[in-house]
Design a protein around this motif. Structure first.
Motif, mmCIF file in Angstrom:
data_model
loop_
_atom_site.group_PDB
_atom_site.id
_atom_site.type_symbol
_atom_site.label_atom_id
_atom_site.label_comp_id
_atom_site.label_asym_id
_atom_site.label_seq_id
_atom_site.Cartn_x
_atom_site.Cartn_y
_atom_site.Cartn_z
ATOM 1 N N VAL A 1 0.825 -1.209 0.000
ATOM 2 C CA VAL A 1 0.000 0.000 0.000
ATOM 3 C C VAL A 1 0.858 1.257 0.000
ATOM 4 N N GLY A 2 1.838 1.331 0.876
ATOM 5 C CA GLY A 2 2.677 2.522 0.962
ATOM 6 C C GLY A 2 3.976 2.187 1.646
ATOM 7 N N GLY A 3 4.605 3.167 2.262
ATOM 8 C CA GLY A 3 5.850 2.938 2.973
ATOM 9 C C GLY A 3 6.038 3.973 4.062
ATOM 10 N N TYR A 4 6.647 3.566 5.192
ATOM 11 C CA TYR A 4 6.812 4.442 6.337
ATOM 12 C C TYR A 4 8.199 4.214 6.944
ATOM 13 N N LEU A 5 8.929 5.301 7.173
ATOM 14 C CA LEU A 5 10.198 5.179 7.877
ATOM 15 C C LEU A 5 9.959 4.688 9.300
ATOM 16 N N GLN A 6 10.957 4.082 9.898
ATOM 17 C CA GLN A 6 10.778 3.448 11.201
ATOM 18 C C GLN A 6 10.414 4.423 12.304
ATOM 19 N N ASP A 7 10.679 5.740 12.108
ATOM 20 C CA ASP A 7 10.230 6.710 13.117
ATOM 21 C C ASP A 7 8.805 7.176 12.857
ATOM 22 N N PHE A 8 8.195 6.723 11.726
ATOM 23 C CA PHE A 8 6.811 6.998 11.344
ATOM 24 C C PHE A 8 6.539 8.457 10.998
ATOM 25 N N TYR A 9 7.586 9.273 10.881
ATOM 26 C CA TYR A 9 7.398 10.682 10.589
ATOM 27 C C TYR A 9 7.492 10.997 9.096
ATOM 28 N N SER A 10 7.836 10.002 8.282
ATOM 29 C CA SER A 10 7.976 10.237 6.845
ATOM 30 C C SER A 10 7.278 9.125 6.071
ATOM 31 N N PHE A 11 6.540 9.516 5.034
ATOM 32 C CA PHE A 11 5.885 8.563 4.145
ATOM 33 C C PHE A 11 6.801 8.323 2.944
ATOM 34 N N VAL A 12 6.982 7.069 2.552
ATOM 35 C CA VAL A 12 7.884 6.706 1.464
ATOM 36 C C VAL A 12 7.063 6.079 0.342
ATOM 37 N N LYS A 13 7.036 6.707 -0.815
ATOM 38 C CA LYS A 13 6.242 6.219 -1.931
ATOM 39 C C LYS A 13 6.759 4.869 -2.426
ATOM 40 N N LEU A 14 5.884 4.139 -3.053
ATOM 41 C CA LEU A 14 6.233 2.848 -3.626
ATOM 42 C C LEU A 14 6.895 3.088 -4.980
ATOM 43 N N ASP A 15 8.218 2.911 -5.061
ATOM 44 C CA ASP A 15 8.935 3.195 -6.299
ATOM 45 C C ASP A 15 9.016 1.953 -7.185
ATOM 46 N N LYS A 16 9.601 2.118 -8.357
ATOM 47 C CA LYS A 16 9.671 1.044 -9.356
ATOM 48 C C LYS A 16 10.452 -0.147 -8.835
ATOM 49 N N GLU A 17 11.573 0.120 -8.134
ATOM 50 C CA GLU A 17 12.397 -0.969 -7.613
ATOM 51 C C GLU A 17 11.629 -1.798 -6.589
ATOM 52 N N ALA A 18 10.911 -1.124 -5.689
ATOM 53 C CA ALA A 18 10.149 -1.843 -4.666
ATOM 54 C C ALA A 18 9.018 -2.659 -5.297
ATOM 55 N N ARG A 19 8.333 -2.085 -6.275
ATOM 56 C CA ARG A 19 7.265 -2.809 -6.971
ATOM 57 C C ARG A 19 7.811 -4.070 -7.638
ATOM 58 N N GLN A 20 8.930 -3.928 -8.342
ATOM 59 C CA GLN A 20 9.505 -5.049 -9.063
ATOM 60 C C GLN A 20 9.984 -6.133 -8.109
ATOM 61 N N PHE A 21 10.612 -5.714 -7.008
ATOM 62 C CA PHE A 21 11.082 -6.689 -6.017
ATOM 63 C C PHE A 21 9.923 -7.505 -5.458
ATOM 64 N N PHE A 22 8.850 -6.817 -5.069
ATOM 65 C CA PHE A 22 7.728 -7.549 -4.484
ATOM 66 C C PHE A 22 7.061 -8.446 -5.517
ATOM 67 N N LYS A 23 6.950 -7.984 -6.741
ATOM 68 C CA LYS A 23 6.336 -8.800 -7.789
ATOM 69 C C LYS A 23 7.107 -10.098 -8.002
ATOM 70 N N GLN A 24 8.438 -10.024 -7.948
ATOM 71 C CA GLN A 24 9.263 -11.208 -8.166
ATOM 72 C C GLN A 24 9.274 -12.155 -6.976
ATOM 73 N N ASN A 25 9.102 -11.625 -5.769
ATOM 74 C CA ASN A 25 9.228 -12.444 -4.555
ATOM 75 C C ASN A 25 7.907 -12.727 -3.862
ATOM 76 N N ASN A 26 6.819 -12.187 -4.360
ATOM 77 C CA ASN A 26 5.519 -12.370 -3.718
ATOM 78 C C ASN A 26 5.146 -13.845 -3.644
ATOM 79 N N LYS A 27 4.556 -14.231 -2.495
ATOM 80 C CA LYS A 27 4.155 -15.626 -2.293
ATOM 81 C C LYS A 27 2.671 -15.684 -1.917
ATOM 82 N N PRO A 28 1.779 -15.460 -2.874
ATOM 83 C CA PRO A 28 0.357 -15.445 -2.514
ATOM 84 C C PRO A 28 -0.187 -16.816 -2.132
ATOM 85 N N TRP A 29 0.494 -17.893 -2.510
ATOM 86 C CA TRP A 29 -0.039 -19.224 -2.236
ATOM 87 C C TRP A 29 0.540 -19.829 -0.969
#
Length: 372
Positions: A85-113
């Motif tokens: 959905v999104g991204g949050y730094l560990q101090d929760f004070y900054s929102f981190v957008k979902l970039d192309k690298e993160a999308r691609q990584f999750f798509k390749q490693n996702n385990k829906p089953w």
């Protein structure tokens, strides 16, 4: 040359062990589909935790579990229905957008089953009507045992069984199939969310439900559209009945998050599920894991005021193994309307939060306020 190559292999091995250690530790604590994207100065941790209504509480819990074990900056990327959905730094004070690298990584490693446990939810379904002279207080209480199975990335099947407990509201006291549907959730591009549901819903409806929401999670405004084509159905112990798919509803809304007290104002207008046309104003207050709202509505069916609330039901996890978990729901939602005769500005429930209610929990301003 050999020294450089050996150092590289050692770094890769250490990095791999770190990521695997995080995945194992979080999975044992109830997190699912944990993926770790390791960068030079940071770790991006993808996960889903279905016991928590607000992602803040799952991220805070994960931080406590990993405290002192990770030297790099952590970016939390909570999943919802097998999608980031999104991204949050560990101090929760900054929102981190979902970039192309993160999308691609999750798509390749996702385990829906195999990245998820089979989860069974046990929760009450309550309906009430007040004000009739002979029976001033009519109620129906059912106990539902259901599950959600992930079939493909973002695609799930929800089904279960409904057990009657007490009923003075109608004459249907059969053990029947609980609302059952295929549900697809996606964020095709940042800030744009879509949810599609096909099956049977609460309020004795079946059909197609479509939701779209433009929701910049780091900002205060969001806009949405909900539409659907439905009919009525009833399931009894020995037969069922249904009407044609002929009821169309379409509602647009705008929501603004006030800069204080975690308050939101939401104005909705259009054609609601009982074919009444009009508008509804909601005022929603978020208290951590609990939402409480007041609303007023005026449509062609009349006027009404009412309240609603949404909260988790204790105790949460009841029994958990590597493959199975029995728990209570992360969200139980109920709404009361002053007008008992005519349903005014109603929405049926899906057995999961609607997009607007879900994304309100992921808003960066709300997460930041909770962390203070």
């Amino acid at each position: 040359m050999k020294t450089a190559w050996s150092s590289f292999l050692l770094l890769m091995a250490t990095t791999s062990l770190l990521g695997q250690g995080i995945e194992d530790r979080l999975f044992k604590a109830g997190f699912e589909n944990v993926q770790v994207l390791e960068k030079k100065d940071s770790l991006e941790v993808f996960f889903e935790h279905r016991e928590f209504r607000s992602p803040y509480h799952s991220m805070h819990y994960a931080g406590l579990l990993l405290e002192g074990q990770v030297q790099k900056t952590i970016v939390w990327r909570p999943l919802y229905h097998n999608k980031p959905v999104g991204g949050y730094l560990q101090d929760f004070y900054s929102f981190v957008k979902l970039d192309k690298e993160a999308r691609q990584f999750f798509k390749q490693n996702n385990k829906p089953w195999n990245g998820y446990r089979i989860q069974l939810r046990l929760f009450p379904n309550f309906a009430a009507r007040f004000g009739y002279y002979e029976q001033p207080f009519q109620t129906r209480l059912d106990l539902i045992l259901d599950t959600r199975l992930y079939l493909a990335p973002g695609l799930s099947l929800q089904t279960g069984i409904k057990f009657p407990v007490q009923n003075s509201l109608d004459e249907n006291n059969a053990v029947v199939l609980a609302p059952t549907m295929l549900h697809y959730f996606m964020q095709p591009v940042n800030k744009h969310f879509v949810a599609l549901s096909l099956g049977t819903f609460y309020y004795d409806r079946y059909g197609l439900d479509i939701q779209y929401r433009y929701a910049p999670l780091e900002q205060r405004w969001s806009f949405g559209l909900e539409a659907g084509l439905t009919g009525y159905y009833q399931v009894y112990s020995d037969h069922y009945s249904s009407s044609d798919l002929s009821i169309v509803h379409a509602v647009v809304d705008a929501e603004y998050r006030l800069p204080f007290e975690n308050l939101s104002l939401k104005l909705s207008a259009g054609r609601f599920i009982f074919e009444d046309n009009g508008a509804r104003l909601d005022i929603i207050k978020q208290y951590g894991n609990v939402d409480i709202g007041l609303y007023a509505a005026r449509t062609t069916s009349g006027s009404t005021i009412g309240f609603q609330f949404a909260l988790p039901i204790s105790p949460g996890s009841i029994y958990r193994t590597k493959k199975l978990e029995l728990r209570t729901p992360a969200e139980f939602r109920w709404e009361y309307s002053y007008n008992n005769e005519q349903p005014v500005a109603r929405k049926y429930r899906l057995g999961m939060p609607r997009l607007a209610d879900m994304l309100r929990q992921y808003n960066g301003n709300f997460i930041k306020n909770l962390s203070r």
